[in-house]
Design a protein around this motif. Structure first.
Motif, mmCIF file in Angstrom:
data_model
loop_
_atom_site.group_PDB
_atom_site.id
_atom_site.type_symbol
_atom_site.label_atom_id
_atom_site.label_comp_id
_atom_site.label_asym_id
_atom_site.label_seq_id
_atom_site.Cartn_x
_atom_site.Cartn_y
_atom_site.Cartn_z
ATOM 1 N N ASN A 160 0.834 -1.210 0.000
ATOM 2 C CA ASN A 160 0.000 0.000 0.000
ATOM 3 C C ASN A 160 0.867 1.258 0.000
ATOM 4 O O ASN A 160 0.650 2.188 0.780
ATOM 5 N N ALA A 161 1.850 1.283 -0.904
ATOM 6 C CA ALA A 161 2.775 2.421 -0.968
ATOM 7 C C ALA A 161 2.036 3.684 -1.413
ATOM 8 O O ALA A 161 1.234 3.651 -2.342
ATOM 9 N N GLY A 167 4.631 3.470 2.996
ATOM 10 C CA GLY A 167 3.288 2.926 2.888
ATOM 11 C C GLY A 167 2.777 2.470 4.237
ATOM 12 O O GLY A 167 3.212 2.974 5.275
#
Length: 312
Positions: A160-161, A167
């Motif tokens: 989930n950068a 992230g």
């Protein structure tokens, strides 16, 4: 007897996925203790959210950094918390998180990192204090971890950068061995992605916290009793379940998510054979944003508006 408030029931429901009445009963049976109530629900077969129950949300970012030099490879991961996700999207906050991760390559603990010099006359802690004053939210450089190898590679992965290197989940995986570093780093990155998805508790069976095993054993014994299993069979049944639990949470024993026919242990061994070298998985770090941080939720927006208008 502790007061069983609606807020307490709501929290247990969100963490366990179980209905309100069962949550209330679980809290009543365990004197309002959330963690004990979760175990009680699991023993009753009402909750399967063991991993979810251990994770409490908090905002901010996890950042990773790595470098290669004459001494080998090193990578670091840090967790930098703020009060809201809005601040985590701020470029100033993201830049600071990246700088802190880079400093983590040289400073091995979060305490050392707090005192590290960011620039002449300014430490990391000074920068955090300045950001609090500038942005207006409480912030904390909460955790730092580092892995290194003299030969091999330390791979990094961010899940989930929101921008390169930052992230919500950061993973480091260290592999020791000779051979093509790019190939070693690539398999390390795949293992890091696996770690992000499965959240293993330890690298090897011997590393697993005995307290975690005993907690699981107690839950399984109680569950077996609730299911009416014969008393003389419970120990054997639970022992088999504990063996399965260990395989589920020990990284080296887990089936590789990209190829479940091989374990992580086998993946590393097979890669070593392909490279003509003995390859060894020597460590991993997984920092997930907000683990173990109690996030206090205020009243919802509608309640705030109603309060401001005198309940009208």
């Amino acid at each position: 007897m502790a007061e069983i408030t609606a807020a307490l029931v709501k929290e247990l429901r969100e963490r366990s996925g179980v209905g309100m009445m069962d949550c209330k009963k679980a809290l009543q049976e365990n004197d309002g203790n959330i963690e004990a109530a979760i175990d009680w629900l699991r023993a009753k077969g009402l909750s399967k959210a063991a991993k979810k129950a251990d994770r409490v949300a908090a905002e901010g970012l996890v950042a990773v950094a790595s470098k290669e030099d004459g001494a080998g490879e090193v990578a670091a991961a840090i967790e930098f918390n703020a009060e809201t996700d809005f601040v985590a999207r701020n470029e100033l906050f993201q830049t600071a998180a990246k700088k802190f991760a880079e400093l983590g390559l040289e400073h091995h603990t979060v305490e050392a990192l707090h005192g590290a010099e960011l620039e002449a006359g300014k430490t990391v802690q000074d920068e955090v204090t300045n950001m609090i004053a500038t942005i207006g939210e409480n912030m904390q450089l909460r955790r730092a971890a580092r892995l290194s190898v003299s030969e091999g590679a330390v791979a990094t992965y961010v899940h989930n950068a929101v921008s390169p290197g930052v992230g919500r989940i950061g993973v480091l995986v260290a592999l020791e061995g000779a051979g093509d570093k790019a190939a070693i780093r690539e398999v390390g990155r795949k293992i890091a992605m696996h770690v992000a998805a499965t959240a293993p508790l330890s690298l090897n069976t011997d590393d697993l916290d005995p307290a975690a095993i005993e907690k699981e054993r107690a839950v399984l014994i109680e569950k077996a009793k609730e299911e009416g299993r014969p008393e003389n069979m419970i120990e054997k049944i639970v022992e088999g379940q504990i063996n399965k639990f260990q395989k589920d949470v020990v990284l080296s024993k887990q089936p590789f998510v990209m190829d479940p026919d091989v374990t992580i242990e086998q993946l590393v061994a097979n890669t070593g054979k392909e490279l003509g070298s003995t390859l060894k998985l020597v460590g991993f770090v997984r920092l997930a944003l907000g683990e173990g941080v109690e996030k206090v939720e205020g009243p919802d927006f509608a309640s705030e508006v109603a309060s401001m208008m005198g309940g009208q």
